[in-house]
Structures are given as structure tokens and as C-alpha cells.
Design a protein around this motif. Sequence first.
Motif, short mmCIF file in Angstrom:
data_model
loop_
_atom_site.label_atom_id
_atom_site.label_comp_id
_atom_site.label_asym_id
_atom_site.label_seq_id
_atom_site.Cartn_x
_atom_site.Cartn_y
_atom_site.Cartn_z
N PHE B 54 -11.60 -57.94 -28.71
CA PHE B 54 -11.44 -59.16 -28.53
C PHE B 54 -10.54 -59.38 -27.23
CE2 PHE B 54 -10.79 -62.45 -32.30
CZ PHE B 54 -10.62 -63.03 -31.21
N TYR B 55 -10.81 -60.08 -26.45
CA TYR B 55 -11.35 -60.65 -25.14
C TYR B 55 -10.28 -61.70 -25.17
CZ TYR B 55 -11.49 -60.74 -19.99
OH TYR B 55 -10.61 -61.16 -18.73
N GLY B 60 -0.96 -63.59 -18.13
CA GLY B 60 0.19 -63.19 -17.83
C GLY B 60 0.52 -63.32 -19.48
N ASP B 61 2.11 -63.52 -19.80
CA ASP B 61 2.90 -63.41 -21.15
C ASP B 61 2.00 -63.80 -22.29
OD1 ASP B 61 5.23 -62.05 -19.30
OD2 ASP B 61 5.72 -64.51 -19.38
N PHE B 62 1.20 -64.45 -21.54
CA PHE B 62 0.87 -64.69 -23.20
C PHE B 62 -0.31 -63.99 -23.78
CE2 PHE B 62 2.11 -68.89 -21.93
CZ PHE B 62 2.73 -69.47 -22.88
N ASP B 63 -1.42 -63.39 -22.63
CA ASP B 63 -1.93 -61.80 -22.77
C ASP B 63 -0.84 -61.12 -23.61
OD1 ASP B 63 -4.56 -63.60 -22.38
OD2 ASP B 63 -4.74 -61.89 -19.97
N ALA B 64 -0.78 -61.08 -23.24
CA ALA B 64 1.03 -59.59 -23.64
C ALA B 64 0.82 -60.06 -24.86
CB ALA B 64 1.95 -59.35 -22.98
N PHE B 162 4.09 -69.00 -29.99
CA PHE B 162 1.71 -68.72 -29.53
C PHE B 162 1.81 -67.43 -30.30
CE2 PHE B 162 -0.84 -66.44 -26.92
CZ PHE B 162 -1.68 -66.88 -26.67
N ARG B 163 2.76 -66.22 -30.28
CA ARG B 163 2.45 -65.07 -30.86
C ARG B 163 2.08 -65.15 -32.39
NH1 ARG B 163 3.98 -60.87 -33.06
NH2 ARG B 163 3.49 -59.07 -32.27
N ARG B 164 3.12 -65.81 -32.77
CA ARG B 164 2.92 -66.17 -34.44
C ARG B 164 1.32 -66.61 -35.02
NH1 ARG B 164 8.63 -69.03 -36.79
NH2 ARG B 164 8.99 -68.01 -35.07
#
Lengths: 218, 253
Positions: B54-55, B60-64, B162-164
Motif C-alpha cells: 500500500f502506498y 508526515g505524521d499522517f503517513d506514519a 485519521f488513524r481510526r
Amino acid sequence: MLNRDSAKLSLIMNSHLSLRLAARKRLKVSWRGAMAAVALLLCTSAHGLSVVSRSFDELVQRADLVLVGTVTDVHSEFAAGGLDQNTIFSYVNFNDLQVVKGKVTAEAYVLRVPGGVMGRFAQDYPGIPAFQTGQRYLVFIRGNQHDFFPVVGISQGVFRILSNAQGQQVVVRDDHIDHAGRRALTTLTQDAPTLDSFIQDIRTRLTPAVPAAGNSPP
Amino acid sequence: MNIRHALLVAALLSGLPALAAGYAFGTSTPDGQSVQQNQVSGTPVIWNVPQQNFYFNFGGDFDASAASAMADWNAVGTSMQWGLGSVAAQPCNSGDHINSAGWRATTCDDAAFGDAIAVTKRSYEKIGDTWYFADADIVVDNTQHWDPHYDGALRSDHTQDFRRVILHELGHALGLDHPDDAGQNVTAIMNSQISAIDSLQQDDKDGITALYAGITGSTSNTAFQSSSSGGGSGGWMIPLLALAALRRRKACI
């Protein structure tokens, strides 16, 4: 409008009450607390994970068009434009229309929804309602041919018209219907509003409030 | 507990919806012409090759956060493992067979998001008589206010976790649907109803385990392998495990 979660809670609380009476108040306080905890465990938020939550008033006010119609055909095509021309759209044809809000000049209405099947290729979007041929629906439409899924609140704005045990037409939100068929429809339809009362509720919200007598400006 | 109490508990539980595991998934329609969502029986539609990349294009923090959510699914331990893709791709190309995710102000057909805030598009391809996932892309509405990650209760100011959301959408990309839309009453991140749940629950883990049970890590069937690869041969596991460890450490603090 009573939503599914509050209906569940109501049923549980009714059971709770009658059981408490049957036990003739011999239960200890801890038991009451435990039962209340069980009820609270089943009370969930009514906010969709990836969808904005909409109240009934918002469904009515935000819709460009509210119509009742029977799906007579669904066909799919690849997107004609846009960034991704591999996108498949389906076109849902509604007939035998009853327009509750807005205007439809033709006898049929076509709703564009994302996803579908083109030969050995298919696309879907989890959480998007699927319209079934032969089924009658009431739909709160907004942004047809423009929005991703042109229904207010996504699944919150799609209702099926079903018959209850008395043969009345009733309205049940599509995503409250068990897609796997594990719950009897009779359970859902027995407390559902009739189509007529549901439409009346919509029209009431569309009618500007008349100032009460005595409150009119001089 | 006396007999009266036992009967009371039994009566209460009998009146409640079943709390048994009830994950849902898509299956082929009986005529094999399409895929039906929210099913609890039948043969699930899954990935043909259980190692997919998955790309993420969030930055930044969102990709992490997205990588951390991916690591949570991998940690369930099924043969289906996500890797971080190294081939740049945009989510608005469902024909590239590269799973990707990113921000958008509109959906990929330039349509407004309407009332959706994140959308997963799953593309299928029929091989022989069987449907398989061919591509999964996620677009997230950048007009919403997002926090890369917060725990627990939803914020009243409508800031989205976002993570959820990505954890839920990656579950769809794996093949899971909404258990509550299939008539189940279970605690799950995959429910269509948001709650304070911000991590995978047992039902989610049971679901993914059931979907990929008996599927080996073999890559002998290469229908989509060449186009969906992009990482090394397992080298992506190290950063994912590191991210998962970091997240656990933060939770302990």
C-alpha cells in the motif's frame, strides 16, 4: 425519528423494567447496576465512521429531491471522464414516481451511483447501499450526477418501502435491513412508520412555520 | 447466585442481540456475476496473493499513522500481510493495480464527497470463475479537520481521528465489510457506527483470520503480483514493526 440504537435501548430497558417487577424488588442494588451496565454497553453512537451523521430534519432540508419510486433497471458503464476512467458507475432507473420534494419532469428518474460490474471487472465501495431491481424506495437525493453518492447521509437517506403484517406500506431505512437475512423483516416492519405518515412528516418540515396567534408583529 | 437470579440473567441475555463473533465480508453472487457485500456465509472474496503493498500519499505524521494502522492488521498474524509500497502512485488510478491512498478535495471522478469523509474503492477481477481483489484505493476528504491520531472518545469539535478511519478503511481493503450491516451486534472497528473504539477488536481479528485461513504465503499465482509489488521481499516488515513498538511505548507513557 427513533433510530435503531435508541430502539434497541428502549427494548432493553422495557425488559429490564418488567423483570424488575417480576422479581418483586428483591434484587440487590448491584444487580440493578449490572443490568444498567449491560444496557449501556449496547448503546452506541449514531455517527457513521466515514460518513457525516444527518438528522431527519437535515435529510429533508438538504435534499434537492425526495422521491418514491420503483427500481426497474440498473446498468453499469465506465466513467466517460474524470481522473479515473476505469471507474464504473451504475445508473439506477426509478419509475412509478411520487415526488415529495423538488420536481421531476420525466416519467422516470435516473440516479448515478458509483460501482458496478463490467464484464470480468467490478468495483464496489463498502458502505454504499445497493439498489435492487423491483424494490420500491424513498430516497433523499442531493447532487445527482455530481456527488460521489448523491444521497444525503449516504445510507441514511435510502429507505425501502415494505409491507407490514397488516399489509400497510411502511418505511425502513435500507441499512437497518439485515443484508445477510438473519433477522426477519417482520420484526423491522412492525414498528416502522407507514409511508403516508413518513411523507407527511417530510411535508410538515417543508412547510414554513405559521406564527402562533398573538405572536404576530403589530 | 440463587435460582431466581440465574433465571433472571438467562431471561435478560435471551432478550439481547447475539454477541457472538459476526464479522462480515463480500461473496460472489449465486450466479457468479458480481460480488455481494455484508455476507456472513459463503466463500469470501479475498486477495489472490496474500502479500500486497500500500502506498500512502498523506505525508508526515499522517503517513506514519497509516503505516501504524497497517501494522496492526499485520500483527493479527494471518498470511495476508500489507507492505509499504515504494512505487509512487495516486489513488485515482484503479487500473494500475497499485494500492494507494491520499488526500483529495473531491473523489476520483471529481465528484464531491457529499456526506462521505473517506472512501475505499475496491476493484475486482474475475479469474476463471472466481472474483479476486485487483486493486484497493482510499481517498480521504482534505476539507475535513483531521488529527493524525487521538485515542478514545470522539472529539466534540468534529476533528476526525485519521488513524481510526484508516484502520477501518484498510479492513475494507482486506475484504471485511460492516458486521452491523450484516445483522451482527459485535464490538468491532469494522462496524459502520463510530464509537470510542480506536483499535482492532477480537471480532475484527477473527474476521481477517477467517478470510485468510488456509491461504498460504505462496506467490505462485501471479495474476496481480507483478503490478502490485513495489517493496522488497519482506524488508517492509521492519519499519512496520518498529512503528507498532513505538505506538505501544507511547501508550504506556
